[in-house]
Design an enzyme around this catalytic site. Sequence first.
Site, PDB file in Angstrom:
ATOM      1  N   TYR A 212       2.860   0.994  -0.741  1.00 49.83           N
ATOM      2  CA  TYR A 212       2.559   2.406  -1.011  1.00 49.83           C
ATOM      3  C   TYR A 212       3.486   3.322  -0.203  1.00 49.83           C
ATOM      4  O   TYR A 212       4.121   4.241  -0.736  1.00 49.83           O
ATOM      5  CB  TYR A 212       1.102   2.697  -0.666  1.00 49.83           C
ATOM      6  CG  TYR A 212       0.710   4.154  -0.773  1.00 49.83           C
ATOM      7  CD1 TYR A 212       0.418   4.729  -2.003  1.00 49.83           C
ATOM      8  CD2 TYR A 212       0.617   4.954   0.380  1.00 49.83           C
ATOM      9  CE1 TYR A 212       0.058   6.069  -2.086  1.00 49.83           C
ATOM     10  CE2 TYR A 212       0.257   6.285   0.306  1.00 49.83           C
ATOM     11  CZ  TYR A 212      -0.024   6.841  -0.941  1.00 49.83           C
ATOM     12  OH  TYR A 212      -0.390   8.155  -1.023  1.00 49.83           O
TER      13      TYR A 212
ATOM     14  N   SER B 205       3.607  12.036   0.430  1.00 47.81           N
ATOM     15  CA  SER B 205       2.518  11.689   1.347  1.00 47.81           C
ATOM     16  C   SER B 205       3.032  11.775   2.779  1.00 47.81           C
ATOM     17  O   SER B 205       4.237  11.588   3.034  1.00 47.81           O
ATOM     18  CB  SER B 205       2.022  10.269   1.058  1.00 47.81           C
ATOM     19  OG  SER B 205       1.150   9.827   2.069  1.00 47.81           O
TER      20      SER B 205
END
Length: 684
Positions: free
Chosen positions: A574, A561
């Site tokens: 996360y 990400s």
Amino acid sequence: MSNEPEVAALLDRGHRLGADRRNTNYGGGNTSAKGTGNDPVTGGPVELIWVKGSGGDIGTLTGAGLAVLRLDRLRALVEVYPGVDREDEMVGAFDYCLHGRGGAAPSIDTAMHGLVDAAHVDHLHPDAGIALATAADGPELTRRCFGDRVLWVPWRRPGFQLGLDIAAIARDNPQAIGVILGGHGITAWGATSAECEARSLEIIETATRFLAEHGRAEPFGPVLPGYEALSAERRHDRAAALAPVLRGLASTDSRQTGQFQVGHFSDDPAVLDFLARTEHPRLAALGTSCPDHFLRTKVRPLVLDLPAETPLPDVLDRLRELHEAYRKDYRAYYERFAGPDSPAMRGADPAIVLVPGVGMFSFGRDKQTARVAAEYYLNAINVMRGAEAVSTYSPIDEAEKFRIEYWQLEEAKLQRMPKPKPLAGRIALVTGGGSGIGAAIVRRLAAEGACVVVADRNVEAAATVAGEIGNADRAVPVLVDVTDPAGVEAAFAAAALAFGGVDLVVNNAGLSISKSLLETTDADWDLQHDVMAKGSFLVSRAAARVLLDQGLGGDLVYISSKNSVFAGPNNIAYSAAKADQAHQVRLLAAELGAHGVRVNGVNPDGVVRGSGIFASGWGAQRAAVYGVPEEELGAYYARRTLLGREVLPEHVANAVFALTGGELSHTTGLHVPVDSGVAAAFLR
């Protein structure tokens, strides 16, 4: 053409005969019908023959797969036939007999169908028929089995002369309904489609009964102690361990082109029984006989000569020794028979590997080719059983096999095959492949030619995605929870059993919980790190074992990400897990590079549309953080990028293909941003 009654009856007959593998194997044999059509120039009537074209399968044949020729022109070739030494020239002459556009390319067996004076002709490869055809006393057995209703034709390579031979027998023996072709198969004929089909089935059923009534009980000999089948669970465990090693060995030559072999495993009871019997080494060494068999299985299989309970390391050592010996023997076979005009040797690796107690491994350029090779060798086992039951198995000799295997006409057929796709021969496993980004990656890799294992904890979703791609030759679903080490290992075992191993693994499984530091619980942290950080580690570890066993290199791709390098609010768990994944890319690139394994990552920005993570609540949480309606979150992300474009699952899939499709063969340890340009996430 396909509306002609003769053609409709021909296709229906072929579909019925081809649906039963006892009648003929996939792609084997051909059927034909004669009738009247209109000349496209004069409009007048002309006699035609419709016959299965080169490379087709009668069980799935359509009108487009038929070659259509003028019968008068085809039969006129008899007058100009230059003799058996030049009969290959006649295949080119078929092109001048085509009616209109001609349909599919005419096969080598076209003369057999056109020269026999019957409206309908079937040429099939039934196990029972080939058993008689390969028996040492085949002519006498044929007489005993059929009297003068079915006659014997000595072995002759398929071609124009064989068509002349069969036509002469049919003309001179009006009582005959067909022939047994020595070493090869059967041919039958009839005045109507129904009569031809009935006669084909009569020959097959009569031969089957004859073998059953006159055959001895144990044609393969008594059980060889220690070679009996292992239990189903132990067979599959050992097969999963052996498959990647065998796939690597079977790809020794094809790895030079980057088009690896795909594998198939079968533990059919007939295979296990054959390998448990004393005569299997002798019979396997004789090889197959029917041309359609050995063109797909090679001249003979590689057979492990160790008992079923032999420790795995010893088995692997012996298989490597046998593989080297097999390659030397195959090269000697090629050099023994090759002439100045022979095509170059196509590869010395086995297509069939037999392991007592475990089963059969087969290999080919794609899954269907590998699976069909296994089906053909199973047919060959049935043929050997039938021949040994009533006589001695006596296939055609190696010189004849070589003439067909390295036939210029066979080479021309191979050259007509379409260029393989970039990922042909590659096997991909994608975690989280049942939805969102994972599903998009699965679809793209499959579209580029890969066989795909769709791994997901929602196996129903995985099955849906796999079903969209095609049958089990192209994609299979696998249940996996990436946080479970045993489950991850089982997923790779399933990949090995389905396709022979794995080459391209995408760590995509993930989830997200958007909370501030103070709101993030221990459970939130553990869950996200278990799935993404630990899960990627477990998947990569299992993948590395397979990749190193294969010795073919490979690719690991992490879907990380932009948050692995971008510091944003309310997502510490996360983003930390994604940063862990990002550094795994660098660490594993450094460790696995020596084995030819490339490790790269993809860093997407928020993928809202089509994303399973966003649909499960993350979208609403992030929209609240940024103070925008959830339905506008994608547009919000796009506005903050340099390109002003929203990122979709397909864009991430594009990056995965770019990294693995061959053009970036010297790239490893790289993270590719797919974020439309987030300056704060630029890599430094």
